[in-house]
Design an enzyme around this catalytic site. Structure first.
Site, short mmCIF file in Angstrom:
data_model
loop_
_atom_site.label_atom_id
_atom_site.label_comp_id
_atom_site.label_asym_id
_atom_site.label_seq_id
_atom_site.Cartn_x
_atom_site.Cartn_y
_atom_site.Cartn_z
N SER A 1 -0.99 -1.52 -3.02
CA SER A 1 0.32 -2.85 -2.44
C SER A 1 0.10 -3.95 -2.95
CB SER A 1 0.81 -2.54 -1.30
OG SER A 1 2.00 -2.97 -0.93
N GLU B 1 3.60 1.79 -8.53
CA GLU B 1 4.30 2.38 -7.29
C GLU B 1 5.18 1.30 -6.46
OE1 GLU B 1 3.49 1.27 -3.92
OE2 GLU B 1 1.55 0.03 -4.64
N HIS C 1 2.82 4.20 -1.21
CA HIS C 1 3.01 4.01 0.12
C HIS C 1 3.14 5.59 0.68
CE1 HIS C 1 3.40 -0.08 -1.02
NE2 HIS C 1 3.27 -0.41 0.25
#
Length: 350
Positions: free
Chosen positions: A144, A246, A320
């Protein structure tokens, strides 16, 4: 020289200089002549440094991180900066960077795990001691917002870093398997096979946007962070590379905007392929959508990526989600979009 000709000459020279400066800056931004550095592998009983390079964590999140890492067989150390709170950050930019520097400097620390992402890692990049990092190579893992650290450290030092679980992640059998395979028991080839049932938020399953098999160096991470680094001194060239991406909690129009920026910045022009993880909760909000009519996430992905003439696959186990790969940043891999697989073609640790 007549005044008119003089003005033309000066103007042409100014344009040429500006062009050369812009070219020089772009070349500097994506220059990659660093020697690749692989960190030592982790072993059971090693001591891991736990850091919060982005947002702050709660006491409960600290305890969960310690429990997770100790459950893998490691000792865990942290500094007095771990629990700092400064707005939405864990401490000031310099304090968070100092914690990174300290963990790389300490001889008793074998690897570094980010407790969480959130936001703020990108602001630490100017304050990291990259010479220190290069002289003391260690495993650094997170995902992230931690994407900024993966980019910055790789760009400045050539150190292989890792997109994988943070301290507060779910360390189930799937995630532990790849954590150990990549960081502890690494062999020449490791096949990353996506979870069949552990990521229920993946409403599209495994989806081929473009078939094919390619080899290339792995780079990427969170889409928002990757896009935010374009044009900075921490940007990375993508020629011949497999880009893995992502995302989380971004509506389709935002995904559209970010992918469009990558397209217009030429990031996909000479890339080898694109491996998409799970873009979790990235559909239009049902209760308060930004637009009364919207494309779906998959419609956006197909519209933006299916004409690129390179292999593209969606739904691999990273992002996630509970079932997570540990993906090295900077080593050679094979993407087989037809069989939905990433295969690491070399060890990521020594």
């Amino acid at each position: 020289m007549k005044r008119r000709n003089f003005i033309k000459t000066v103007s042409a020279a100014s344009v040429a200089a500006a062009s050369a400066k812009a070219t020089s800056f772009r070349a500097h931004s994506i220059q990659e002549d660093k020697q690749i550095v692989k960190p030592p592998r982790l072993n059971k009983g090693d001591k891991l440094g736990l850091i919060t390079p982005g947002s702050y964590i709660s006491i409960e999140e600290k305890e969960k991180s310690l429990e997770n890492l100790k459950g893998l067989g490691f000792e865990v150390e942290y500094s007095d900066k771990l629990m700092l709170m400064n707005g939405y950050f864990s401490g000031s930019d310099k304090e968070r960077a100092e914690d990174i520097n300290e963990m790389f400097a300490r001889d008793d620390i074998n690897g570094i795990v980010c407790a969480r992402g959130g936001y703020g890692c990108v602001r630490t990049l100017p304050h990291i001691n990259y010479n220190l990092v290069k002289e003391n190579p260690k495993v650094l893992i997170g995902y992230s917002d931690v994407t900024a650290l993966l980019y910055g450290i790789y760009k400045k030092t050539g150190l292989i870093t890792f997109h994988g679980p943070v301290g507060v992640s779910t360390y189930n059998d799937f995630s532990k398997k790849y954590f150990k395979q990549v960081l502890m028991n690494s062999v020449e080839e490791i096949e990353l096979t996506s979870s069949a049932s552990g990521n229920n938020d993946n409403i599209y399953g495994l989806t081929i946007l473009n078939g094919g098999t390619v080899n290339g160096e792995l780079v990427g991470g969170n889409l928002s962070i990757v896009v935010s680094l374009i044009g900075t001194d921490y940007d990375i060239g993508t020629k011949g590379k497999i880009i893995y991406l992502e995302e989380y909690l971004e509506e389709p129009y935002r995904i559209d905007r970010m992918l469009t920026q990558m397209i217009q910045a030429g990031k996909f022009d000479s890339a080898a392929g694109i491996a998409l993880g799970i873009f979790r909760k990235c559909e239009s909000k049902k209760d308060n959508p930004s637009f009364s009519n919207s494309f779906t996430l998959m419609e956006v992905l197909k519209d933006r990526l299916s004409d690129l003439k390179i292999p593209v696959v969606y739904g691999l186990s990273f992002g996630h989600v509970k079932d997570k790969f540990t993906i090295p940043f900077g080593i050679k891999a094979e993407l087989n979009a037809d069989s939905y697989k990433l295969t690491l073609l070399e060890t990521a640790v020594t």
